[in-house]
Design an enzyme around this catalytic site. Structure first.
Site, PDB file in Angstrom:
ATOM      1  N   GLU A 190       0.628  -1.136   0.075  1.00  0.00           N
ATOM      2  CA  GLU A 190      -0.074  -0.097   0.170  1.00  0.00           C
ATOM      3  C   GLU A 190       0.614   1.398  -0.133  1.00  0.00           C
ATOM      4  O   GLU A 190       0.379   2.256  -0.444  1.00  0.00           O
ATOM      5  CB  GLU A 190      -0.941   0.034   1.203  1.00  0.00           C
ATOM      6  CG  GLU A 190      -2.113  -1.172   1.318  1.00  0.00           C
ATOM      7  CD  GLU A 190      -2.280  -1.295   2.521  1.00  0.00           C
ATOM      8  OE1 GLU A 190      -3.750  -1.715   2.760  1.00  0.00           O
ATOM      9  OE2 GLU A 190      -1.899  -1.098   3.494  1.00  0.00           O
ATOM     10  N   GLY A 219     -12.426  -5.092   6.437  1.00  0.00           N
ATOM     11  CA  GLY A 219     -13.458  -5.812   6.145  1.00  0.00           C
ATOM     12  C   GLY A 219     -14.880  -5.157   6.048  1.00  0.00           C
ATOM     13  O   GLY A 219     -14.895  -4.287   7.045  1.00  0.00           O
ATOM     14  N   GLU A 228      -6.136  -1.237  13.087  1.00  0.00           N
ATOM     15  CA  GLU A 228      -5.243  -0.212  13.460  1.00  0.00           C
ATOM     16  C   GLU A 228      -6.091   1.204  13.745  1.00  0.00           C
ATOM     17  O   GLU A 228      -5.655   1.999  14.466  1.00  0.00           O
ATOM     18  CB  GLU A 228      -4.126   0.093  12.419  1.00  0.00           C
ATOM     19  CG  GLU A 228      -3.135  -1.181  12.138  1.00  0.00           C
ATOM     20  CD  GLU A 228      -3.897  -2.027  11.115  1.00  0.00           C
ATOM     21  OE1 GLU A 228      -4.737  -1.751  10.496  1.00  0.00           O
ATOM     22  OE2 GLU A 228      -3.193  -3.206  11.093  1.00  0.00           O
ATOM     23  N   ASP A 283     -12.928  -7.692   1.986  1.00  0.00           N
ATOM     24  CA  ASP A 283     -13.481  -8.832   2.386  1.00  0.00           C
ATOM     25  C   ASP A 283     -14.631  -8.309   3.206  1.00  0.00           C
ATOM     26  O   ASP A 283     -14.927  -7.209   3.407  1.00  0.00           O
ATOM     27  CB  ASP A 283     -12.589  -9.820   3.184  1.00  0.00           C
ATOM     28  CG  ASP A 283     -11.981  -9.113   4.266  1.00  0.00           C
ATOM     29  OD1 ASP A 283     -12.710  -9.123   5.326  1.00  0.00           O
ATOM     30  OD2 ASP A 283     -11.094  -8.516   4.401  1.00  0.00           O
TER      31      ASP A 283
END
Ligand code: ADE
Length: 251
Positions: free
Chosen positions: A14, A80, A195, A218
């Site tokens: 990332e 998620g 985080e 997801d």
């Protein structure tokens, strides 16, 4: 003088795209982390990988602020999806953050940060607005970058941007039962990561503005065993780089 902006990710892929854009980076190792300082789009920036989880993210944030004089912190990563309609490939901009595994009851109400009298940590309103604008640009651009087969394989349709509550905890949520329990405990939650709420807490302690932008990788369910390297390579890293570039241009 303009504030130094910290850009933080949990995973290397990332940050790599963003780093590649920085012409004059200077590397420094502190506490087992590598901090890159330099300039991007006219801003004084510091980039770092937080590592996964709340402790790693909190320690990194304290170093960013205390050692590297970060005046604003932006976290970019994956999450998620929890709320109905928050689908793989969508982007969630944090409006507020809760640590879903904080529970010092009966001394303090569930989720409240002990001694702080606060449960939901806010995002910086200006940063959240700018991240939203940048994310809206990214979701319209990504489907043009990928071919139809790749989009179908990844299950991407018409990616959308959402803004609202992100919950964080030291668990990768990967069962239907656990995501249902989280939805029930925190019905407002749009997405779950490991985080953001920890970074938000440290930023609040130091009076530093915080914003987070997360690509949904997801649905935090039994199918959450996504091929992460592939999703990062084909989707999340492009979003991250595009969103950060645009954010810095807008700030
Ligand atoms: N980051 C990406 N997907 C996640 C999940 N299902 N749980 C926690 N953090 C995540």
């Amino acid at each position: 003088m303009a504030q130094r902006i910290a850009i933080v990710s949990a995973l290397h892929a990332e940050l790599a795209e963003v780093l590649a854009l920085m012409p004059d980076e200077h590397k420094r190792r502190v506490g087992g982390r590598t901090f890159w300082t330099g300039h991007l789009h006219g801003h004084d920036v510091v980039l770092v990988l937080s590592g996964m989880g709340k402790v790693a993210a909190a320690a990194t944030t304290a170093l960013l602020i205390d050692r590297f004089q970060a005046g604003q912190v932006v976290f970019t990563g994956v999450a998620g999806g929890l709320a109905p309609g928050v689908e793989v490939g969508d982007v969630v901009v944090g409006g507020g953050f809760i640590q879903h595994d904080m529970d010092a009851s009966p001394m303090f109400p569930r989720f409240e940060l002990p001694g702080q009298g606060v449960t939901r940590l806010p995002a910086d309103a200006v940063l959240a607005q700018v991240l939203q604008e940048a994310a809206e640009d990214a979701v319209t651009w990504l489907p043009k970058l990928l071919d139809a087969t790749t989009l179908a394989t990844l299950g991407l349709h018409r990616p959308a941007v959402h803004r609202g509550l992100i919950v964080s905890g030291d668990r990768f949520v990967s069962t239907d039962a656990e995501s249902a329990a989280l939805r029930q405990a925190v019905p407002e939650a749009l997405a779950v990561d490991m985080e953001s709420a920890a970074v938000a807490q440290v930023c609040r302690d130091f009076g530093v503005g915080f914003g987070a932008v997360r690509t949904i990788s997801d649905r935090a369910d039994n199918e959450a065993h996504v091929d992460f390297p592939r999703f990062l390579d084909q989707v999340a890293r492009h979003y991250s780089a595009r969103i950060i570039r645009r954010t810095l241009n807008l700030l």
